[in-house]
Scaffold this active site. Structure first.
Site, PDB file in Angstrom:
ATOM      1  CE  LYS A 109      -4.506   0.326   2.747  1.00  0.00           C
ATOM      2  NZ  LYS A 109      -4.150   0.652   4.089  1.00  0.00           N
ATOM      3  CB  VAL A 110       2.299   3.247  -2.454  1.00  0.00           C
ATOM      4  CG1 VAL A 110       4.111   2.603  -2.601  1.00  0.00           C
ATOM      5  CG2 VAL A 110       1.512   3.026  -3.731  1.00  0.00           C
TER       6      VAL A 110
END
Ligand code: E4P
Length: 218
Positions: free
Chosen positions: A83-84
């Site tokens: 997740k960014v």
């Protein structure tokens, strides 16, 4: 529509997984802090319970360090989804990771333009935060409609993962719009099963059944 649980609480995840209706899990640094658990350990345990994608979020703000963190996180299990945040560095990281086949969830999306950028960066999932959008005087579900329209216009494969879900109406609206996934706190997912008329109906049927004196299993 796929159902993800937005939590790092193992007992809740196990309970939902036992229904056979849980397709994945999303975590974030706040949920990890709330669990009081070690990030790597709890993520590994979640990945062992759930077959589908388990989002684990990087905390660095620059591309180079995000890549190093992603390298560590993706070794946890095959179903880890990195997740960014939706920043330039986050999208650069998304592009690099997805180019070599790693699943990426781009988080903290608050506009359809941001969602367009994430799709162009090859994101596996885009996470628009409907609850936080509503909290700030915007219409979270309109955001989902806009993203659906934009993605359908260009047949982007990025899945719309409705996040920051606060109540069951968010879930229903997401399904009506055609979102691909929604992630919600376990309490909200549990509420989806409930209806007072279902309980009342069971009560009435059982009362009448008892009066027949019969048993199916006897
Ligand atoms: C999504 O992946 C996020 O973890 C989450 O949905 C945030 O929800 P909140 O706004 O309730 O913190």
């Amino acid at each position: 529509m796929k159902f993800f649980a937005d939590t790092a609480e193992l007992d809740d995840i196990k309970e939902l997984a036992a229904t056979g209706l849980l397709d994945g899990v999303t975590t974030n640094p706040s949920l990890i802090a709330k669990s009081g658990r070690d990030f790597m350990e709890v993520t590994k345990e979640i990945c062992d319970i759930v077959d589908g994608p388990v989002s684990a979020e990087v905390v660095a703000l620059d591309h180079e360090t995000m890549m190093k963190e992603a390298e560590v996180l993706r070794k946890i299990a095959d179903n880890v989804c990195i997740k960014v945040p939706l920043t330039i560095d986050g999208l650069k990281t998304c592009k690099s990771l997805t180019s070599d086949g790693t699943m990426v969830n781009v988080t903290l999306c608050f506009s359809a333009n941001q969602a367009l950028l994430a799709a162009k960066a090859g994101a596996s999932f885009i996470s628009p935060f409907v609850g936080r959008h509503d909290d700030n005087g915007f219409n979270g579900m309109e955001l989902i409609e806009d993203i659906r329209l934009v993605y359908d216009n260009y047949e982007y494969g990025t899945e719309i993962l409705v996040a920051s879900v606060r109540h069951v109406i968010h879930v229903l609206e997401s399904a009506k719009i055609g979102a691909d996934v929604m992630t919600a706190p376990p309490k909200v997912i549990q509420q989806l099963f409930n209806h007072t008329l279902t309980d009342k109906g069971i009560e009435g049927f059982l009362k009448d059944w008892k009066s027949t004196g019969q048993s199916i299993l006897a």
